[in-house]
Design a protein around this motif. Structure first.
Motif, mmCIF file in Angstrom:
data_model
loop_
_atom_site.group_PDB
_atom_site.id
_atom_site.type_symbol
_atom_site.label_atom_id
_atom_site.label_comp_id
_atom_site.label_asym_id
_atom_site.label_seq_id
_atom_site.Cartn_x
_atom_site.Cartn_y
_atom_site.Cartn_z
ATOM 1 N N GLY A 179 -5.781 -3.481 -2.586
ATOM 2 C CA GLY A 179 -6.318 -2.517 -3.545
ATOM 3 C C GLY A 179 -5.799 -1.111 -3.285
ATOM 4 O O GLY A 179 -5.444 -0.388 -4.224
ATOM 5 N N PHE A 180 -5.759 -0.704 -2.021
ATOM 6 C CA PHE A 180 -5.216 0.617 -1.697
ATOM 7 C C PHE A 180 -3.721 0.690 -2.025
ATOM 8 O O PHE A 180 -3.240 1.697 -2.551
ATOM 9 C CB PHE A 180 -5.432 0.931 -0.212
ATOM 10 N N MET A 181 -2.992 -0.367 -1.730
ATOM 11 C CA MET A 181 -1.554 -0.343 -1.952
ATOM 12 C C MET A 181 -1.187 -0.442 -3.427
ATOM 13 O O MET A 181 -0.128 0.036 -3.840
ATOM 14 C CB MET A 181 -0.885 -1.495 -1.183
ATOM 15 N N CYS A 182 -2.055 -1.045 -4.260
ATOM 16 C CA CYS A 182 -1.720 -1.187 -5.678
ATOM 17 C C CYS A 182 -1.684 0.168 -6.380
ATOM 18 O O CYS A 182 -1.069 0.305 -7.443
ATOM 19 C CB CYS A 182 -2.686 -2.138 -6.375
ATOM 20 N N SER A 183 -2.355 1.174 -5.797
ATOM 21 C CA SER A 183 -2.305 2.509 -6.401
ATOM 22 C C SER A 183 -0.898 3.100 -6.358
ATOM 23 O O SER A 183 -0.563 3.969 -7.165
ATOM 24 C CB SER A 183 -3.286 3.446 -5.696
ATOM 25 N N LEU A 184 -0.060 2.615 -5.425
ATOM 26 C CA LEU A 184 1.325 3.101 -5.350
ATOM 27 C C LEU A 184 2.123 2.692 -6.586
ATOM 28 O O LEU A 184 3.099 3.358 -6.942
ATOM 29 C CB LEU A 184 2.012 2.571 -4.087
ATOM 30 N N ALA A 185 1.725 1.598 -7.227
ATOM 31 C CA ALA A 185 2.436 1.151 -8.431
ATOM 32 C C ALA A 185 2.231 2.102 -9.602
ATOM 33 O O ALA A 185 2.979 2.064 -10.580
ATOM 34 C CB ALA A 185 1.975 -0.254 -8.813
ATOM 35 N N PHE A 186 1.215 2.967 -9.522
ATOM 36 C CA PHE A 186 0.944 3.913 -10.596
ATOM 37 C C PHE A 186 1.765 5.196 -10.445
ATOM 38 O O PHE A 186 1.752 6.052 -11.323
ATOM 39 C CB PHE A 186 -0.541 4.273 -10.636
ATOM 40 N N ILE A 187 2.444 5.349 -9.316
ATOM 41 C CA ILE A 187 3.255 6.544 -9.064
ATOM 42 C C ILE A 187 4.715 6.202 -9.328
ATOM 43 O O ILE A 187 5.192 5.130 -8.962
ATOM 44 C CB ILE A 187 3.067 7.049 -7.621
#
Length: 364
Positions: free
Chosen positions: A143-151
């Motif tokens: 979940g924390f790492m999936c936020s990188l896909a938004f950048i």
């Protein structure tokens, strides 16, 4: 004769300097077009500014030309320049800060996961199904790492991946929490001869909750991708003079169904945890789960108006912040109390302490 000629020339120069200059003959400033004044001579005109998004026609100073959709006038409105392209990138401060926070929380979750692996045979880790605790920690890491896909600059593939990844991972997290809560209830029912739920213990219901709930969300995402998948688009109306590269959600109805299903799981988890909050403390973590789900729900309820009221890269930043804060809320509320006991009060993490605690509870 030469002196007379010079004198006459000087007189003529003085006379020419005295000729009044008509105000109407002043040329217009850059970015202004000439507009004739009715009832006045052709040399009399007003200077009107070109409208927003227009430049002065270089061949005719009485009209303005509109710039193409992907261009914008310069400051003097003489030339159409390409619009600035905007998206949340790693190079800017906001993007790099969110990426660093995401990685730090992922490493912190991994540290908790390693601690639970090392202390896997202790009572506090074994309570409430340690396998579900491992699964929840792994889900939070993703979940924390999936936020990188938004950048970064959006494209069709990333727009599909990041929304589906976000939906599936968070559904997995919430369904795992629901399974943990039901595990607490089942454990208590097994020790209570008067409980009506004792007959359900043998069915091992918590084992099936996670795959079934996650599969429903996966099916919803497959339908979403098949019917109207998200795609990247250039939004030229979000901000003046800027092209915002963003993800269009495709079907807003299916996107709302995906979010609504996640909200339904969270509501059920919160309701079940709230009902079980007063069970015996030895095996009970539902108080922490209740508080974590309150934090989770609060974040996403406030996210909706914030998401709808922002534009451009701020919209993506708001969604990343919601992902990070809700994931951090689950991590802190559920696992930090256990880590506190494991690291700072190891005497409470023993069979003798639990037996003594149970004896006191029975006496009460």
């Amino acid at each position: 004769m030469e002196a007379i000629s010079m004198f006459i020339l000087a007189v003529l120069m003085l006379e020419l300097q005295r000729i009044p200059v008509s105000v109407c003959s002043d040329p217009c400033s850059k970015g202004y077009r000439r507009a004739a004044i009715q009832g006045q001579k052709i040399c009399c005109f007003d200077c009107l500014p070109c409208s927003e998004g227009e430049i002065l026609n270089p061949k005719d100073d009485t009209e303005c030309l509109k710039c193409p959709a992907d261009k914008w006038p310069d400051s003097r409105k003489e030339e159409c320049l390409p619009k600035l392209i905007q998206f949340l990138s790693y190079e800017e401060t906001l993007g790099s800060a969110l990426a660093c926070i995401s990685v730090l929380f992922c490493l912190l979750t991994f540290s908790v996961f390693c601690l639970f692996i090392i202390k896997r045979n202790t009572p506090i880790v074994k309570a409430n199904n340690r396998d579900l605790s491992y699964l929840l920690l792994i889900s939070l890491m993703f979940g924390f790492m999936c936020s990188l896909a938004f950048i970064g600059r959006p494209n069709r593939i990333m727009c599909m991946i990041r929304q589906v990844m976000f939906a599936v991972i968070f559904s997995l997290c919430v369904s795992t929490i629901l399974a943990k809560t039901i595990t607490v209830i089942m454990i208590f029912s097994a020790t209570n001869p008067n409980s009506k739920l004792k007959t359900l213990v043998g069915f091992r219901i918590p084992i099936y909750i996670v795959p079934v709930c996650a599969m429903v969300q996966i099916i919803l995402c497959i339908v979403w991708l098949a019917q109207a998948a998200p795609f990247a688009e250039s939004n030229m109306a979000a901000e003046i003079g800027i092209i915002v590269i963003e993800c269009n959600e495709g079907s807003r109805v299916l996107f709302a169904c995906v979010l609504g299903y996640m909200g339904l799981l969270a509501s059920i988890s919160l309701f079940v945890a709230f009902l079980a909050r007063k069970l015996p403390d030895t095996f009970n973590e539902t108080k922490f789960i209740t508080f974590s789900m309150l934090v989770f729900a609060s974040v996403w309820v406030t996210f909706i108006p914030a998401y709808l009221s922002t534009m451009g890269k701020q919209t993506v930043a708001v969604e990343i912040f919601a992902i990070l804060s809700s994931s951090a809320g689950l991590l802190v509320c559920i696992f930090f109390p256990k880590c506190y006991i494991i690291l700072l009060h190891p005497e409470m993490n023993s069979r003798e302490y639990i037996t003594r605690r149970n004896g006191k509870n029975q006496e009460i």
